[in-house]
Design an enzyme around this catalytic site. Sequence first.
Site, PDB file in Angstrom:
ATOM      1  CE  LYS A   1      -3.867   0.906  -0.893  1.00  0.00           C
ATOM      2  NZ  LYS A   1      -4.473   0.505   0.443  1.00  0.00           N
TER       3      LYS A   1
ATOM      4  CB  SER B   1      -1.046   0.023   1.283  1.00  0.00           C
ATOM      5  OG  SER B   1      -1.892  -0.928   0.931  1.00  0.00           O
TER       6      SER B   1
HETATM    7  N1  GLN Z   1      -2.491  -5.294  -1.728  1.00  0.00           N
HETATM    8  C1  GLN Z   1      -2.900  -5.109  -0.578  1.00  0.00           C
HETATM    9  C2  GLN Z   1      -4.519  -5.138  -0.503  1.00  0.00           C
HETATM   10  O1  GLN Z   1      -5.099  -4.566  -1.297  1.00  0.00           O
HETATM   11  C3  GLN Z   1      -2.441  -3.874   0.186  1.00  0.00           C
HETATM   12  C4  GLN Z   1      -2.968  -3.546   1.599  1.00  0.00           C
HETATM   13  C5  GLN Z   1      -2.062  -2.908   2.427  1.00  0.00           C
HETATM   14  O2  GLN Z   1      -0.780  -2.975   2.084  1.00  0.00           O
HETATM   15  N2  GLN Z   1      -2.304  -2.407   3.332  1.00  0.00           N
HETATM   16  O3  GLN Z   1      -5.055  -5.846   0.339  1.00  0.00           O
END
Ligand code: GLN
Length: 304
Positions: free
Chosen positions: A66, A63
Amino acid sequence: MDYKQIIEEVYQEVQEENQRGKVADYIPELATVSPDQFGIALVDLKGNVYGVGDYQVPFSIQSISKVHTLTMVFNVFNNKLWSRVNVEPSGDPFNSIAQLEYEKGIPRNPFINAGALVITDALCSKFEKPIQQITEFINELAGETCVKINGDVKSSEFKHGERNTALAYFLKSYKNFNNNIDEVLEVYFSQCAIEMSCVDLAKSFSFLANDGFSIFAKQQIISESSARRINALMLTCGFYDEAGEFAYRVGLPGKSGVGGGVAAVMPHKFSIAVWSPELNDKGNSVKAIKALELLTDKLSFSLF
Ligand code: GLN
């Protein structure tokens, strides 16, 4: 400020305390990493790198990507984007579905999965080859070719992607999703499956510590005011339902991923990435958070 000595002390203390958590296994491929790894890389605004432990070992940034994708759409979509995603902490787990229904398909913020899917959808509208362009963008920010997408992690996420797929369909039912769901999920799982080391990740966050200017890409990536806003979002939403605790204990804008990484910035001073795979029950790295808490204690400054 002797960053080298400080991060070495932090590393030692965290290792001695040896708090444990649990490696993420809802994406089975992530559970194959060796749990004892731990690295810290701090990059100052002159480009000096201070590293300790496994700071050169690539890991799944999940994440944390993001933040990169939000940056890519921030300028173009600025106003439009904020009619599709809010900027409020969610107080819910990162993959929660419930909130999306009672808030009628507008995710709380761009860092929970629902919000990140809207961002990736916007990115797919803007870029012709989104996966390639995300890769190139992060390489540019880090000042070198360092991004690798781990195909096994990506397909593991696809195979076990029921929740993210449900979120995408939900968004579509509220007309907050413009592109083909499978195509956007492919991009989303690819960005999550990116592997980078702490040092490259810290470099890729450097522009957020430097009013939007990347010393590695040698250019203004986003305006100073946009950089400030992305930092505000990281501070309030970067750790999901643990954002308040991270602000309280560490006091820096940052973003975590379920691969065990955390990237954070101290505006006008440095960017830092810490990685250790074992997570607490909110999906954030136990050792990385402890390390950053010790760091700001030893520095005697944070954002506050
Ligand atoms: N790829 C993970 C998901 O979509 C990312 C979530 C995370 O790192 N918090 O669940």
